[in-house]
Design a protein around this motif. Structure first.
Motif, PDB file in Angstrom:
ATOM      1  N   THR A 115     -13.347   1.914   3.394  1.00 21.64           N
ATOM      2  CA  THR A 115     -12.702   0.977   2.470  1.00 21.64           C
ATOM      3  C   THR A 115     -12.846   1.469   1.037  1.00 21.64           C
ATOM      4  OG1 THR A 115     -13.310  -0.803   3.960  1.00 21.64           O
ATOM      5  CG2 THR A 115     -12.644  -1.439   1.744  1.00 21.64           C
ATOM      6  N   ASP A 116     -14.078   1.831   0.679  1.00 20.85           N
ATOM      7  CA  ASP A 116     -14.319   2.297  -0.679  1.00 20.85           C
ATOM      8  C   ASP A 116     -13.570   3.582  -0.969  1.00 20.85           C
ATOM      9  OD1 ASP A 116     -15.904   0.178  -1.281  1.00 20.85           O
ATOM     10  OD2 ASP A 116     -17.778   1.176  -0.753  1.00 20.85           O
ATOM     11  N   LEU A 118     -10.810   4.630   0.329  1.00 15.61           N
ATOM     12  CA  LEU A 118      -9.384   4.348   0.153  1.00 15.61           C
ATOM     13  C   LEU A 118      -9.117   3.942  -1.290  1.00 15.61           C
ATOM     14  CD1 LEU A 118      -8.531   2.417   3.425  1.00 15.61           C
ATOM     15  CD2 LEU A 118      -7.452   4.508   2.634  1.00 15.61           C
ATOM     16  N   ASN A 119     -10.028   3.174  -1.847  1.00 17.67           N
ATOM     17  CA  ASN A 119      -9.877   2.773  -3.246  1.00 17.67           C
ATOM     18  C   ASN A 119     -10.093   3.943  -4.198  1.00 17.67           C
ATOM     19  OD1 ASN A 119      -9.173   0.111  -2.920  1.00 17.67           O
ATOM     20  ND2 ASN A 119     -11.292  -0.597  -2.831  1.00 17.67           N
TER      21      ASN A 119
ATOM     22  N   LEU B 211      -7.518  -1.657   7.316  1.00 16.65           N
ATOM     23  CA  LEU B 211      -7.653  -0.336   6.682  1.00 16.65           C
ATOM     24  C   LEU B 211      -6.341   0.432   6.724  1.00 16.65           C
ATOM     25  CD1 LEU B 211     -11.226   0.972   7.467  1.00 16.65           C
ATOM     26  CD2 LEU B 211     -10.405  -0.549   5.720  1.00 16.65           C
ATOM     27  N   VAL B 221      -1.853  -0.613  -4.144  1.00 14.60           N
ATOM     28  CA  VAL B 221      -3.205  -0.966  -4.563  1.00 14.60           C
ATOM     29  C   VAL B 221      -3.465  -0.414  -5.965  1.00 14.60           C
ATOM     30  CG1 VAL B 221      -5.654  -0.610  -4.087  1.00 14.60           C
ATOM     31  CG2 VAL B 221      -4.092  -1.112  -2.217  1.00 14.60           C
ATOM     32  N   GLN B 227      -7.966  -3.044  -5.992  1.00  6.33           N
ATOM     33  CA  GLN B 227      -9.133  -2.436  -5.346  1.00  6.33           C
ATOM     34  C   GLN B 227     -10.148  -3.480  -4.893  1.00  6.33           C
ATOM     35  OE1 GLN B 227      -7.681  -1.183  -8.027  1.00  6.33           O
ATOM     36  NE2 GLN B 227      -7.367   0.998  -7.732  1.00  6.33           N
ATOM     37  N   GLY B 234     -11.757  -5.334   3.430  1.00  6.82           N
ATOM     38  CA  GLY B 234     -12.412  -4.366   4.316  1.00  6.82           C
ATOM     39  C   GLY B 234     -13.840  -4.779   4.642  1.00  6.82           C
ATOM     40  N   TYR B 235     -14.604  -5.136   3.606  1.00  8.45           N
ATOM     41  CA  TYR B 235     -15.988  -5.540   3.823  1.00  8.45           C
ATOM     42  C   TYR B 235     -16.056  -6.819   4.658  1.00  8.45           C
ATOM     43  CZ  TYR B 235     -18.189  -2.105   0.746  1.00  8.45           C
ATOM     44  OH  TYR B 235     -18.658  -0.937   0.211  1.00  8.45           O
TER      45      TYR B 235
END
Lengths: 564, 581
Positions: A115-116, A118-119, B211, B221, B227, B234-235
């Motif tokens: 996830t991170d 992707l950012n 994802l 995004v 973000q 996601g988390y």
């Protein structure tokens, strides 16, 4: 995909600080769970010792109670046997829990890292990873890299059993100890090379699975197209070919895998047979007792079974490495835009060097181009989705902090619609959302979702029509109310009446702010403060619509006079 | 359009059993072979403890060394036999599973390809996507891996139990003492485990979906600086997954010890009670040791098959969804069309239970005519296209092709006559050639290039590998205009009698849209072309223009006639030209 060209030299760390070397990534996964892993290993050591003592206790009962016919000794030994049996089982579960939680946390952390990343990698991930690949990374690969911790624990337990068992056998008779320990080592030695072969097939197999999953996904996405043109038979034929390839790759795995599985079952048995043989000869010589012979048999049986765990561990590590390689390749993808700038201040016109396009502040600029691509690329450069020499007033765009540019310049294209409510999609207060919906003529989107901002949009906006998606994207861009809005063909899928309304309302909503729209529609041109006319990727002329309309070529492009 | 959702069906128990039976019967010989090999292999491995008992008793009764060597030699022979049997069985079993998985996924895809588009759209593509990617894979894994492993384990358990009875029927009864506990625990586990594992799977697909969306929408995004939101999403999904995993381990915490009891209890009981029986002279030491050691050998196979119970449950659930697709009633499409004349007579239509979109609409495109249908958004233009293409059925009235109701004409025949190109531009992950010749498998390279040239797709010439260039997101990505040109090229290759173009040129550059339209018109000369357009380029040169408004044909005639009439079309036209009305 980033592939480390030299396996001996570690790859540079990824932009998110996650190792891009497969082994280092696995190490990181294990290290972050070190507490749970340590407790798990200790607990499993105790449990493993108890397991291996089980046949030893049975042998004691055989020798000292049964053969000696000493009934009075039965009770204490029976109690010892029950305690060993129950203890080994319960302690094992405790260790299992710790390792399972470690594995679960590791999986969750991999998903969080994805996830991170992707950012962090931002737009760089587009094109680097397909949807099917992303599914694999976040589920299968995250699982495999986590579960190796788990398998490592079982392997460790097997190792403890091996040591304890060998010591007991050694004490019974040195020869037995040598045979048992040597045998377990031989098993590892014989099976090792085979695992290498298996890995080779597994990689090919994984690739085939991915191809086929991708094709299957095509069925769902492309069913409308297939239905439209009647390509079902041809598609089915191609799918069958890929399916057959996968089956054949599976056959390849079967050949190697069957040897591994077969040896995994048989080598332990071979070891038991040898130990039994040696033990039987020793028992015949009265070097060991009948009970000790049965203990040797039982222990070797348990050891051999856990030699399987050692091999399982090796397999899990191989699978984890394959998965880790795919994960780290993804973690190695970088943002496709450099973010070295620090400036925040810029004012004046946006200027694209390559096309000569200028977007004046506070005005509506319409970019007319016979070919859409160069105009769209110019806007991408001005919005910094591509590195270029573009400038904002006197400042090169590249010298500005990327985040500042993102905040101040918004580029509207075929943007993605996430699974959110309508209100969340628009990201503003309900009043502002409704006025953006109105300006984009997207009232029908609102009403089709139940006339509420809580109406849910599915991923990719699949529950909306193409035209609705386009207007919703426009509404979102308007709601963002960026200082500069750059839009590529924002009304290509709407009818003339609606387009006319949108052009009017957007012009009104954006009055005094900077807006650029790529379109040749006279409905937009009617509202343009300035028109930039591009030919062959260069701005040929800039002026008002009326001024440029003096040119015949421009007129034919925009006035829709004659259809060719 | 929003359509009420109706999930695709899932198969019931009876259908599942039939499906499993079919998979087995399709490969009967191999299946029998595998079972025989596994039984033989298990028998060879169970011989070990039995012979140990023989040796122990033999030593007590004064066997010679050579006698011991002989028996041990036989044991060694059994191990070798076991290896060969097991290896061959595994290989056969794996290949069998691989073949079954291939058959299953192929027939699944074939069935999906024949599903009525309306049904798929009502079910939502998400449901179908889960079935095609996740569920088919899960069943395949079950067939090639878990299935054979459990078969091996069950066979081993059976053979070991039989061996215990062969050694001593009396001790064999003690051997069974753990079974009731195992059965009770197993049943309880299966009941509790299935929802727990299903939830875990669901949490995992949520992760994948979230994802994948983040990756696909990376640009968005960045543009909207989402973000934090994506991080939260996601988390959040990961946290839910963690919760589900905890549910699993909670379940296993009581289940594992219960499973262990299944072989620990007989091990303890056989040793102690068997010992007492020996002292009473009912059994020999060798028999007690042999049976006690047999119980320890149960550990592996019992554990493996119990662990696989949940996998079986999940595989079963996946299989139910895969098989469910076969439960969709086949469309009865038996009508024969004569010719290719399209007629819509007094048609009403609405989506799902929604209100009517079309209200008694009639339209008769003439053969070889180029009919342009225009009108404001939401007037029902695309609905007309779907009806003519036979995707939906009218509520009342008739939509016919060559005299037969379009929705009743067999698909193969219908597609030879009618092709619909929409603004949905989907590129298959395949080569340009494969993307093009979907509709015309026999077309040679020359024909493919000619079709591309007709739609002005100059980019195709510059591709690195020509027609063999892989297209799709992770290969060469086409933009909207290129994708639409590709779709139009397909039409030219397919060469049908009736072509419906629903906004098919909407994304093509304004400079070349006119060219494309003109070349397309030339290439499709003599065909009935029904073009639906927001933009009016095409209307001017059309043979006829039909204006749809509020679900009816409001006006129809040539461009000039309609302009002269100064009605709705004239209003649209001048608005489009940018002239204030």
């Amino acid at each position: 995909m980033v592939v480390n060209p030299n396996p001996l030299r570690p790859a540079p760390p990824s932009p998110s600080g996650i190792p891009t070397d497969p082994w280092r990534y696995l190490w990181r996964v294990a290290r972050t769970q070190s507490g749970r892993v340590a407790v798990g290993f200790i607990t499993l050591s105790i449990s493993g010792t108890a397991w291996i003592l089980l046949p030893w206790v049975i042998s004691k009962i055989v020798d000292e109670v049964i053969i000696a016919k000493a009934t009075e000794d039965l009770l204490p030994w029976a109690i010892a046997l029950v305690i060993t049996a129950i203890g080994s089982s319960w302690i094992f579960v405790a260790g299992y829990r710790f390792l399972f939680m470690a594995e679960s946390r590791a999986r969750v952390e991999t998903v969080e890292s994805l996830t991170d990343h992707l950012n962090t990698a931002g737009t760089g991930v587009r094109g680097a990873v397909s949807p099917g690949e992303m599914v694999n990374l976040s589920t299968e690969d995250a699982h495999k890299t986590g579960s190796f911790i788990f398998q490592l624990g079982f392997g460790w337990m097997g190792l403890v059993m091996l040591v304890v068992g060998t010591v007991i056998l050694w004490n019974t008779d040195t020869r037995l100890g040598i045979v048992a320990a040597g045998g377990v080592f031989a098993i590892g030695f014989l099976v090792g090379p085979l695992l290498g072969r298996l890995q080779h097939h597994q990689i090919a197999y994984r690739a085939s699975v991915a191809t086929l999953t991708g094709q299957a996904a095509d069925v769902v996405g492309g069913l409308r197209v297939l239905r439209g043109v009647g390509g079902e038979a041809q598609f089915s034929q191609r799918y069958r070919a890929a399916s057959a390839d996968l089956r054949d790759a599976g056959y390849g795995v079967a050949t190697a895998d069957s040897w591994v599985q077969g040896l995994r079952a048989s080598l332990p048995l071979a070891l038991i047979a040898i130990v039994t043989w040696v033990g039987a000869r020793l028992a015949l010589d009265r070097s060991i007792t009948i009970g000790e012979l049965s203990a040797a048999f039982g222990m070797t049986a348990l050891l051999a079974q856990h030699a399987g765990a050692l091999i399982g561990m090796a397999q899990a590590i191989i699978a984890a490495q394959v998965s880790s390689r795919r994960l780290t390749a993804f973690f190695g993808t970088e943002s496709d835009i450099s973010d070295g700038g620090t400036g925040r201040e810029a004012r004046g016109a946006l200027r694209d060097r390559e096309t000569g396009l200028t977007v004046e502040p506070g005005k509506l600029t319409v970019v007319v181009s016979a070919e859409g691509k160069p105009a769209a690329l110019a806007l991408e450069r001005l919005a910094r989705y591509r590195d270029s020499q573009a400038e904002w007033g006197a400042v090169p765009l590249a010298d500005l902090e990327l985040d500042t540019v993102r905040e101040r310049v918004l580029l509207l294209r075929e943007d993605y619609l996430f699974a959110q409510t309508l209100g969340e999609t628009l990201r503003v207060s309900p009043e502002a959302a409704m006025s953006a919906i109105r300006a984009a003529c997207a009232e029908d989107v609102h009403s089709s979702l139940g006339s509420t901002l809580d109406g849910a949009i599915t991923n990719g906006g699949r529950n909306l029509s193409g035209g609705q998606r386009q207007r919703l994207r426009l509404a979102r861009a308007l709601a963002a109310d960026a200082e500069t809005l750059l839009a590529v063909e924002p009304t290509s899928a709407v009818d003339a009446h609606t387009e006319s309304l949108i052009a009017e309302r957007v012009t009104e909503a954006r009055r005094g702010r900077t807006t650029a729209v790529v379109t040749a529609s006279p409905l937009w041109l009617a509202h343009a403060d300035l028109v930039a006319w591009m030919v062959d990727g260069k701005v040929r002329a800039t002026g008002t619509h009326a001024e440029l309309s003096l040119d015949g070529e421009y007129r034919s492009l925009t006035s829709r006079q004659e259809s060719r | 359009m929003s359509v009420p959702s109706t999930r695709l069906p899932t198969a019931g128990r009876a259908e599942m059993m039939r499906a499993v039976k079919r998979l087995v019967l399709d490969d009967k010989a191999a299946f029998t072979g595998v079972v025989v090999l596994y039984v033989a292999a298990a028998g060879a491995s169970a011989a070990l403890p039995v012979m140990l008992g023989e040796v122990i008793d033999g030593i007590g009764t004064g066997w010679t060394a050579s006698r011991v060597d002989l028996i041990c030699g036989i044991i060694a022979g059994c191990v070798l036999a076991q290896l060969l049997l097991m290896r061959t069985g595994r290989r056969l079993g794996y290949r069998l599973g691989e073949r079954a998985a291939a058959r299953l996924r192929e027939s699944f895809i074939d069935r999906v390809l024949r599903l009525p588009l309306g049904t798929v759209e009502r079910a939502g593509t998400g449901d179908l996507a889960t079935r095609t990617s996740g569920d088919v894979g899960a069943v395949a894994e079950l067939l090639r891996k878990t299935g054979p492993e459990v078969a091996v384990a069950l066979i081993e358990v059976t053979v070991i139990t039989v061996a215990a009875f062969v050694v001593s029927p009396l001790l064999g009864l003690l051997f069974l003492i753990g079974s009731p506990a195992l059965v009770i625990a197993g049943r309880r586990y299966v009941r509790l485990a299935s929802p727990v594992f299903l939830k875990e799977r669901a949490a995992m697909s949520e992760i994948a979906e979230t994802l994948t969306a983040s990756a696909a929408g990376a640009q968005t995004v960045a543009a909207y600086r989402m973000q934090d939101e994506r991080r939260g999403a996601g988390y959040g999904r990961a946290a839910v997954h963690m919760k589900r995993l905890k549910g699993i381990v909670r379940l296993q915490t009581w289940f594992f010890p219960a499973t262990d009891l299944a072989f620990l209890t007989p091990a303890v009981v056989v040793t102690i009670v068997g010992g007492i029986w020996y002292m009473n002279g009912w059994v020999s030491v060798g028999e007690v040791v042999a049976v006690a050691m047999l119980t320890l050998r149960l550990d592996g196979p019992v554990f493996r098959s119990m662990m696989a119970l949940s996998e079986f449950q999940m595989g079963g659930a996946a299989m139910a969804r895969v098989e469910g697709v076969h439960l969709m009633p086949d469309e009865e499409r038996g009508a024969a069309s004569d010719g290719a004349e399209v007629r819509l007579d007094d048609v009403t239509f609405g989506y799902g239970d929604g209100p009517d979109v079309l209200h008694g609409l009639s339209l008769r495109p003439r053969r070889g005519e180029r009919l342009v249908v225009v009108g404001p958004s939401g007037a029902g233009k695309s609905t007309i296209a779907r009806l003519i293409a036979g995707i939906d059925r009218p509520r009342t009235g008739r939509v016919t092709l060559g005299g037969a109701p379009v929705a009743d004409i067999p698909l193969e025949e219908l597609r030879r006559k009618v092709i619909l190109v929409t603004q949905e531009h989907y590129i298959f992950t395949a080569t340009l050639r494969d993307n093009l010749n979907l509709a015309a498998p026999e077309a040679d390279d020359e024909a493919l290039f000619a079709a591309l040239a007709t739609v002005d797709a100059r980019w195709a010439v510059d591709l690195p590998d020509g027609l063999d260039t892989m297209l799709g997101e992770e290969h060469h990505e086409l933009n909207l205009a290129e994708a639409q040109q590709l779709a139009l090229a397909r039409v030219i290759l397919a060469d049908p009698d009736v072509v419906i173009l629903d906004e098919a040129t909407a994304g093509i550059d304004p400079g070349s849209a006119g060219n494309v339209e003109a070349s397309l018109a030339a290439a499709l000369h003599g065909r009935t072309v029904i073009a639906i357009a927001h933009q009016l380029q095409a209307a001017e040169t059309a043979d006829r223009v039909a204006v749809v408004r509020e679900g009816r044909i409001a006006e129809s005639g040539t461009h000039d006639e309609l302009l002269a009439a100064e009605g709705i079309y004239a209003g649209l036209w001048w608005a489009w030209k940018g002239v204030a009305v």
